[in-house]
Motif scaffolding. Structure first.
Motif, short mmCIF file in Angstrom:
data_model
loop_
_atom_site.label_atom_id
_atom_site.label_comp_id
_atom_site.label_asym_id
_atom_site.label_seq_id
_atom_site.Cartn_x
_atom_site.Cartn_y
_atom_site.Cartn_z
N ASN A 1 -19.62 -6.63 -26.70
CA ASN A 1 -19.43 -7.84 -26.81
C ASN A 1 -19.30 -8.72 -25.76
N HIS B 1 -27.87 -7.87 -27.71
CA HIS B 1 -27.36 -7.66 -29.38
C HIS B 1 -26.93 -8.53 -30.29
N SER B 2 -28.27 -9.15 -30.65
CA SER B 2 -28.24 -10.58 -31.57
C SER B 2 -28.98 -9.86 -33.03
N ASP C 1 -29.88 -10.68 -23.54
CA ASP C 1 -29.13 -9.90 -24.50
C ASP C 1 -29.74 -9.10 -25.79
N HIS D 1 -20.48 -2.63 -29.47
CA HIS D 1 -19.79 -3.32 -29.54
C HIS D 1 -18.34 -2.47 -29.80
N SER E 1 -15.62 -10.44 -26.62
CA SER E 1 -14.41 -9.99 -26.46
C SER E 1 -13.88 -9.78 -25.27
N SER F 1 -24.56 -10.23 -27.10
CA SER F 1 -23.74 -12.05 -27.82
C SER F 1 -23.26 -10.91 -28.79
N ASP F 2 -24.40 -10.61 -29.79
CA ASP F 2 -23.93 -10.20 -31.48
C ASP F 2 -23.98 -11.20 -32.13
N ARG G 1 -19.09 -17.00 -34.32
CA ARG G 1 -19.93 -16.09 -33.45
C ARG G 1 -21.75 -16.06 -33.21
#
Length: 263
Positions: free
Chosen positions: A164, A5-6, A3, A137, A167, A194-195, A202
């Motif tokens: 993401n 992006h978190s 992952d 994203h 999405s 996952s963001d 979220r």
């Protein structure tokens, strides 16, 4: 899965509020099959630029807490940097501050006001400084996706795209889902994230997205984007250059029978 992006670091941005929440987010990641996660707190949003040392210290605290709780996940440092003129001031040549996992890859977030022409000049200026841009994203910015030729040209010149996972499930709305499916159809999604921001909404839960991606792959009889994105993310962790295949032209998604019939 990796992952990339978190927002798992506690009390640094609009993500995790405390250590307890951060650990809960990590447990959810592990349940989703995530082995590595990059903490990417917001940087340069509303002009706020947390010190890189602060990000590293919070990541070390979280690593220690995760080890104590026996949560089997590797945590890496990074940032999600709002892309405006200030970026050129603090992303200095030769520095790896705010980069992903100590690599030259840097995660950049456009805004609704981002102008493609200006962004293009700045992206290539960053490349000249030795950075490898990853656009966060990208499916959320219709003004960027409107110019298909530019999107393909950027990819050919080494600009990479992260989407993401949510999405694909429709979490960010039907328009965003349509755009991410178009990017998927054209092979222009290089990384997934996952963001994740919280435990109530979220989240870092990727399980539903994993199922959707596997179904898409089975339908189209090709390797799942889940596996492709994981393999690509290994390039970040190893600090190696990723050279993805780029289509020669944009392919429109074929409409189903009823869509063709009723427009």
């Amino acid at each position: 899965m990796i992952d990339i992006h978190s927002h798992i670091l506690p009390n640094i941005d609009d993500g995790s509020e405390n250590m307890e929440m951060s650990l809960a987010m990590l447990r959810t990641s592990v349940a989703s099959g995530v082995t590595d996660i990059i903490a990417t707190p917001h940087v340069n949003r509303h002009g706020v630029i947390p010190a890189w040392q602060t990000i590293e210290e919070k990541a070390e605290e979280l690593k220690r807490a995760a080890q104590e709780q026996q949560i089997p996940i590797r945590i890496h440092t990074g940032a999600e940097i709002e892309f405006n003129g200030d970026v050129m001031r603090f992303l200095e040549k030769g520095s790896r501050d705010y980069c992903l996992a100590g690599s030259p890859y840097v995660l950049l977030e456009f805004t609704d006001q981002t102008q493609p022409d200006i962004a293009e000049h700045m992206l290539f200026a960053l490349q000249l400084r030795g950075f490898w841009p990853v656009l966060a994203h990208i499916e959320r910015f219709p003004q960027i996706l409107a110019d298909k030729e530019r999107l393909l040209s950027w990819a050919e010149k080494g600009i990479l795209y992260q989407c993401n996972a949510g999405s694909f499930t429709g979490y960010f709305g039907p328009k965003c889902q349509t755009r991410v499916e178009e990017l998927y159809h054209n092979g222009l999604i290089h990384f997934l994230g996952s963001d994740g921001h919280r435990v109530e909404f979220r989240t870092t839960d990727l399980r539903e997205a994993h199922e959707v991606l596997d179904k898409l792959a089975a339908k189209e009889k090709k390797e799942s984007l889940w596996q492709q994105a994981e393999a690509n993310a290994q390039f970040i962790l190893k600090g190696r250059v990723l050279y993805p295949d780029v289509p020669q032209k944009w392919q429109k998604k074929k409409k189903g029978f009823f869509s063709r019939l009723f427009g």
